[in-house]
Design a protein around this motif. Structure first.
Motif, PDB file in Angstrom:
ATOM      1  N   THR A 130       0.626  -1.261  -0.512  1.00  0.00           N
ATOM      2  CA  THR A 130      -0.225   0.284  -0.238  1.00  0.00           C
ATOM      3  C   THR A 130       0.861   1.188   0.079  1.00  0.00           C
ATOM      4  OG1 THR A 130      -1.825  -0.633   1.153  1.00  0.00           O
ATOM      5  CG2 THR A 130      -1.697   1.097   1.015  1.00  0.00           C
ATOM      6  N   LEU A 131       1.921   1.116   1.070  1.00  0.00           N
ATOM      7  CA  LEU A 131       2.719   2.378   0.790  1.00  0.00           C
ATOM      8  C   LEU A 131       3.292   2.860  -0.046  1.00  0.00           C
ATOM      9  CD1 LEU A 131       4.220   4.349   2.730  1.00  0.00           C
ATOM     10  CD2 LEU A 131       6.393   3.236   2.880  1.00  0.00           C
ATOM     11  N   ALA A 132       3.845   1.612  -1.047  1.00  0.00           N
ATOM     12  CA  ALA A 132       4.844   1.461  -2.436  1.00  0.00           C
ATOM     13  C   ALA A 132       3.571   2.517  -3.888  1.00  0.00           C
ATOM     14  CB  ALA A 132       5.290   0.456  -2.695  1.00  0.00           C
ATOM     15  N   LEU A 133       2.293   1.509  -3.504  1.00  0.00           N
ATOM     16  CA  LEU A 133       1.652   2.346  -4.051  1.00  0.00           C
ATOM     17  C   LEU A 133       0.624   3.212  -3.926  1.00  0.00           C
ATOM     18  CD1 LEU A 133       0.022  -1.395  -5.461  1.00  0.00           C
ATOM     19  CD2 LEU A 133       1.824   0.040  -6.173  1.00  0.00           C
ATOM     20  N   GLU A 134      -0.035   3.727  -2.991  1.00  0.00           N
ATOM     21  CA  GLU A 134      -0.978   4.167  -2.634  1.00  0.00           C
ATOM     22  C   GLU A 134      -0.209   5.536  -1.822  1.00  0.00           C
ATOM     23  OE1 GLU A 134      -4.279   3.768  -0.656  1.00  0.00           O
ATOM     24  OE2 GLU A 134      -4.792   1.519  -1.652  1.00  0.00           O
ATOM     25  N   GLY A 135       0.570   5.144  -1.505  1.00  0.00           N
ATOM     26  CA  GLY A 135       1.437   5.571  -0.454  1.00  0.00           C
ATOM     27  C   GLY A 135       2.060   6.462  -0.781  1.00  0.00           C
ATOM     28  N   THR A 136       2.483   6.451  -2.141  1.00  0.00           N
ATOM     29  CA  THR A 136       3.475   7.354  -3.173  1.00  0.00           C
ATOM     30  C   THR A 136       2.682   8.155  -3.954  1.00  0.00           C
ATOM     31  OG1 THR A 136       4.831   5.644  -3.323  1.00  0.00           O
ATOM     32  CG2 THR A 136       5.638   6.873  -5.276  1.00  0.00           C
ATOM     33  N   GLU A 137       1.643   8.084  -3.816  1.00  0.00           N
ATOM     34  CA  GLU A 137       0.643   9.293  -4.954  1.00  0.00           C
ATOM     35  C   GLU A 137       0.391  10.083  -4.265  1.00  0.00           C
ATOM     36  OE1 GLU A 137      -2.011  11.019  -7.479  1.00  0.00           O
ATOM     37  OE2 GLU A 137      -0.186   9.416  -8.174  1.00  0.00           O
ATOM     38  N   LYS A 138      -0.532   9.092  -2.962  1.00  0.00           N
ATOM     39  CA  LYS A 138      -0.866  10.710  -1.712  1.00  0.00           C
ATOM     40  C   LYS A 138       1.258  11.964  -1.641  1.00  0.00           C
ATOM     41  CE  LYS A 138      -4.328   8.089   0.495  1.00  0.00           C
ATOM     42  NZ  LYS A 138      -4.323   6.821   1.981  1.00  0.00           N
ATOM     43  N   PHE A 139       2.184  10.937  -1.485  1.00  0.00           N
ATOM     44  CA  PHE A 139       3.248  11.757  -1.529  1.00  0.00           C
ATOM     45  C   PHE A 139       3.628  12.659  -2.430  1.00  0.00           C
ATOM     46  CE2 PHE A 139       7.941  11.901  -1.931  1.00  0.00           C
ATOM     47  CZ  PHE A 139       8.227  12.990  -0.784  1.00  0.00           C
ATOM     48  N   ARG A 140       3.126  11.881  -3.668  1.00  0.00           N
ATOM     49  CA  ARG A 140       3.376  13.383  -4.596  1.00  0.00           C
ATOM     50  C   ARG A 140       2.128  14.604  -4.982  1.00  0.00           C
ATOM     51  NH1 ARG A 140       1.507  14.962  -9.048  1.00  0.00           N
ATOM     52  NH2 ARG A 140      -0.622  13.783  -8.779  1.00  0.00           N
ATOM     53  N   LYS A 141       1.193  13.345  -4.705  1.00  0.00           N
ATOM     54  CA  LYS A 141       0.144  15.155  -4.147  1.00  0.00           C
ATOM     55  C   LYS A 141       1.012  16.314  -3.302  1.00  0.00           C
ATOM     56  CE  LYS A 141      -3.964  16.919  -5.286  1.00  0.00           C
ATOM     57  NZ  LYS A 141      -4.130  17.233  -7.089  1.00  0.00           N
ATOM     58  N   TYR A 142       1.109  15.637  -1.918  1.00  0.00           N
ATOM     59  CA  TYR A 142       2.040  16.348  -1.035  1.00  0.00           C
ATOM     60  C   TYR A 142       2.821  17.452  -1.319  1.00  0.00           C
ATOM     61  CZ  TYR A 142       4.913  17.873   2.861  1.00  0.00           C
ATOM     62  OH  TYR A 142       5.240  18.255   3.592  1.00  0.00           O
ATOM     63  N   LEU A 143       3.983  17.019  -2.344  1.00  0.00           N
ATOM     64  CA  LEU A 143       4.819  17.773  -3.481  1.00  0.00           C
ATOM     65  C   LEU A 143       4.401  19.107  -3.793  1.00  0.00           C
ATOM     66  CD1 LEU A 143       7.672  15.145  -3.813  1.00  0.00           C
ATOM     67  CD2 LEU A 143       7.758  17.095  -1.762  1.00  0.00           C
ATOM     68  N   GLU A 144       3.184  18.451  -4.758  1.00  0.00           N
ATOM     69  CA  GLU A 144       2.471  19.454  -6.055  1.00  0.00           C
ATOM     70  C   GLU A 144       1.974  20.424  -4.905  1.00  0.00           C
ATOM     71  OE1 GLU A 144      -0.924  18.241  -9.686  1.00  0.00           O
ATOM     72  OE2 GLU A 144       0.337  17.099  -8.318  1.00  0.00           O
ATOM     73  N   LEU A 145       1.498  20.108  -3.946  1.00  0.00           N
ATOM     74  CA  LEU A 145       0.381  21.177  -3.233  1.00  0.00           C
ATOM     75  C   LEU A 145       1.392  22.007  -2.844  1.00  0.00           C
ATOM     76  CD1 LEU A 145      -2.773  19.607  -2.273  1.00  0.00           C
ATOM     77  CD2 LEU A 145      -2.851  21.179  -4.337  1.00  0.00           C
ATOM     78  N   ILE A 146       2.202  21.747  -1.972  1.00  0.00           N
ATOM     79  CA  ILE A 146       2.802  22.352  -0.895  1.00  0.00           C
ATOM     80  C   ILE A 146       3.944  23.075  -1.207  1.00  0.00           C
ATOM     81  CG2 ILE A 146       4.832  20.663  -0.361  1.00  0.00           C
ATOM     82  CD1 ILE A 146       2.945  22.416   2.680  1.00  0.00           C
ATOM     83  N   LEU A 147       4.742  22.551  -2.576  1.00  0.00           N
ATOM     84  CA  LEU A 147       5.733  24.427  -3.025  1.00  0.00           C
ATOM     85  C   LEU A 147       4.735  25.401  -3.131  1.00  0.00           C
ATOM     86  CD1 LEU A 147       8.079  21.803  -4.252  1.00  0.00           C
ATOM     87  CD2 LEU A 147       8.524  22.743  -2.749  1.00  0.00           C
ATOM     88  N   PRO A 148       3.966  25.869  -4.270  1.00  0.00           N
ATOM     89  CA  PRO A 148       3.652  26.835  -4.236  1.00  0.00           C
ATOM     90  C   PRO A 148       3.065  27.478  -3.430  1.00  0.00           C
ATOM     91  CG  PRO A 148       2.169  24.853  -5.473  1.00  0.00           C
ATOM     92  CD  PRO A 148       3.474  24.353  -5.035  1.00  0.00           C
ATOM     93  N   ARG A 149       2.379  26.776  -2.368  1.00  0.00           N
ATOM     94  CA  ARG A 149       1.701  27.040  -1.745  1.00  0.00           C
ATOM     95  C   ARG A 149       2.630  27.863  -0.037  1.00  0.00           C
ATOM     96  NH1 ARG A 149      -1.522  26.338  -4.396  1.00  0.00           N
ATOM     97  NH2 ARG A 149      -3.157  25.510  -3.792  1.00  0.00           N
ATOM     98  N   MET A 150       4.023  27.164   0.022  1.00  0.00           N
ATOM     99  CA  MET A 150       4.915  27.869   1.333  1.00  0.00           C
ATOM    100  C   MET A 150       5.504  29.489   0.374  1.00  0.00           C
ATOM    101  SD  MET A 150       4.722  25.848   4.061  1.00  0.00           S
ATOM    102  CE  MET A 150       6.051  26.626   4.447  1.00  0.00           C
TER     103      MET A 150
END
Length: 626
Positions: free
Chosen positions: A114-134
């Motif tokens: 689950t970490l390698a599949l869904e967890g990686t996708e959630k992590f990708r979404k986190y990076l995509e959102l957090i950089l422009p917001r910060m």
């Protein structure tokens, strides 16, 4: 900003570009406010609409520039998130292979999948959102605040005082949200492992008539995850409401102040309109960070878990060829020599947080087992000291899975590792396979010290046959060619014949091309072991490690497989860990283990009748070995 973000490859130039684009966005927001306020105030004063073309054009141009820069930021952030998530997933998978099966069993296969599949996708979404917001929060509020101070000091003071209150409240709710997100991640891990285990055991549950009762267990675990998710969502909704409420309150305070001073003639309309337009923009980056903070907590937690896996210690080859040291002949031959001197592995509960493998190495030590560990020699009797691992920093009195194991092997003997359950047999196999690095002691190859046997050059010579060989979801042919993917079909058929699988192949509708494994034809335990033997027959690897390969088979099937396995052992270095003594007369050498220690060593006939640990095992099992 999360400190962990700065450690990802390429983030600094990406974040620098984000900051530059954010500065341009801030300037475009000021131009929007200025153009719109001036146009509205001029029209309110009675100026003709045709005379406001320039100001309206400035507003529209700034509006398009702002959103164009936003799209560019999103594209850059998305590309960086894709690259980084793919890189992290690849590194995690490579690290899992280095950590070995013991770590996978401890963490849970379902959780890791689950970490390698869904967890990686959630992590990708986190990076995509957090950089422009910060980036937006770092620049836009201060740029707007400076401009508002320039136009109206009173409104600037109100905005300046409101921001820390809003941030403080956001931090308080953020801490509560993080706690809930961690709990949700824990329950998600339990649910993943439980679901995978349920699927694997579905046939057994059905045969035993326990499927309905187990369904209630699945529902209970799922409900626990649902409640954890709802608690997290409640905190997220509360945070969004609080952010919106305080933002509207702050803007309202600014608007009331502007209106009162505008009525009293203390402020110009264009200034009041400019400040009023900029006030929501001032709080917008903070609101976006707060909203996306809750939306990306799963991704942040998944990233932290993946980073914790990457940070776990694992033996790395010391050179680019995958060998732990230079000058070592890594191709095992009849003249090769492997030496273990005082090798110790601390209790696995300390290393991985798993359940104990032994009941304690300090109890029941046999007389004569405390022999001193000998150093490696270069063939002339001179000891080699370099490369020796330091003593374990862990508590020396704590239980050990392997306690001072010392022996030397040369050439191609077959070695039986015998002992009761929990004696340390599997730990020794894990050390020989490179899945575990010793906490103390020394390993030498041909007289050269190495830190562990984790190098790719060593592992590429090993055929590993565990208790339950894994059958991949592909054809029987591809499963057999696991170690030798380039082998021809004729060579695979010869391995099938040698392993006693010819009858099974003839009974399958598609023969060697029949799909097996998950989603394919299910094989019995004996058939799965024969597939593992066929893999070994097809492989030309000179070393075979077997960890209780027949533990789950009935004795008739085991004796049927035994002759096939003994043919496989010819001309190879074999380590066979088992608790069944009928194998020992066929071994060239026997290592008897008890509580993590090698308490006896010799041949079957040499150990028989000495009244030691070997005789005690024979008496306890009553197998009638002669």
């Amino acid at each position: 900003m999360d400190k962990q973000l700065l450690g990802y490859k390429g983030i600094k130039p990406v974040f620098a570009v984000m900051l530059l684009l954010t500065v341009l966005q801030g300037v475009s927001i000021l131009m929007m406010a200025k153009g719109l306020a001036e146009a509205v105030s001029a029209l309110f004063a009675g100026a003709p609409l045709s005379g406001q073309t320039g100001r309206i054009s400035m507003f529209l141009g700034a509006f398009l520039l702002r959103h164009g820069l936003g799209l560019l930021q999103q594209k850059i952030g998305s590309a960086f998130a894709d690259r980084t998530a793919a890189d992290v997933r690849g590194r995690v998978l490579r690290k899992l292979f280095r950590l070995g099966p013991r770590f996978a069993r401890t963490e849970g296969t379902g959780h890791l999948v689950t970490l390698a599949l869904e967890g990686t996708e959630k992590f990708r979404k986190y990076l995509e959102l957090i950089l422009p917001r910060m980036a937006g929060m770092s620049i836009i509020p201060w740029l707007i605040l400076a401009y508002v101070f320039f136009r109206d000091i009173t409104s600037g003071v109100i905005l300046l005082v409101s921001m820390p209150i809003l941030i403080a409240f956001m931090i308080l709710i953020g801490l509560a949200a993080r706690k809930q997100a961690e709990k949700q991640m824990d329950t998600f891990r339990v649910l993943s492992n439980h679901f995978v285990d349920s699927l694997r055991g579905l046939e057994t549950l059905k045969l035993l008539g326990q499927s309905r009762e187990h369904g209630a267990s699945v529902a209970k675990v799922s409900d626990r995850y649902r409640r954890a998710t709802m608690r997290t969502l409640r905190v997220a909704f509360l945070s969004s409401f609080a952010l919106d409420f305080f933002t509207m309150l702050s803007v309202a305070v600014v608007a009331v102040g502007l209106g009162l001073r505008l009525v009293n003639g203390q402020l110009e309309l264009v200034t009041a309109l400019t400040v009023l337009i900029l006030a929501p923009e001032y709080f917008l980056p903070v609101r976006q960070v707060g909203t996306d903070f809750h939306a990306t907590q799963d991704g942040k937690e998944a990233g932290a878990v993946m980073q914790s896996i990457l940070d776990r210690p694992a033996e790395e080859p010391a050179d680019s060829d995958g060998a732990p040291g230079p000058g070592v002949d890594w191709r095992w031959s009849p003249f090769s020599r492997l030496t273990l001197s005082g090798v110790t592995v601390q209790h696995q509960a300390e290393a991985y947080g798993s359940a104990p493998e032994t009941d304690g190495a300090e109890r029941g030590r046999e007389a004569g087992a405390d022999r001193p560990a000998e150093g490696c020699t270069d063939g002339s009797g001179q000891e080699q000291g370099q490369g020796q691992r330091p003593q374990s920093p862990q508590n020396p009195q704590s239980p050990r899975s392997l306690d001072g194991a010392s022996f030397e092997v040369q050439g191609m003997p077959t070695i039986g590792i015998i002992g009761a359950s929990g004696a340390g047999k599997s730990t020794l196999i894990d050390v020989l396979g490179g899945f575990l690095a010793p906490d103390a002691g020394e390993i030498c190859l041909n007289g050269t010290p190495v830190g562990s046997l984790a190098g790719e050059a060593w592992r590429s010579q090993i055929t590993y046959i565990p208790q339950n060989p894994y059958l991949f979801s592909c054809s029987l042919l591809d499963n057999i060619r696991f170690y030798s993917p380039e082998a021809s079909r004729e060579e695979a058929l010869q391995a099938v014949e040698a392993a006693g699988l010819a009858g099974l192949v003839r009974s399958l509708p598609s023969g060697l091309d029949e799909p097996i494994g998950e989603g394919g034809r299910q094989l019995s335990g004996g058939q799965a072991q024969r597939v593992a033997l066929a893999r070994a027959f097809l492989s030309d690897r000179p070393i075979i490690l077997l960890d209780e390969p027949t533990a789950h088979l009935d004795i008739e099937t085991e004796y049927e497989l035994k002759q096939t396995m003994l043919r496989l052992f010819r001309g190879k270095l074999v380590f066979l860990a088992t608790h069944r003594l009928h194998w020992m007369p066929d071994m060239d050498r026997v290592l008897v283990m008890d509580h993590g220690r090698i308490v006896e060593e010799g041949t079957h006939s040499g150990l028989l009748g000495k009244g030691g640990a070997y005789d005690a095992l024979i008496r306890s099992q009553m197998e009638g070995v002669r």
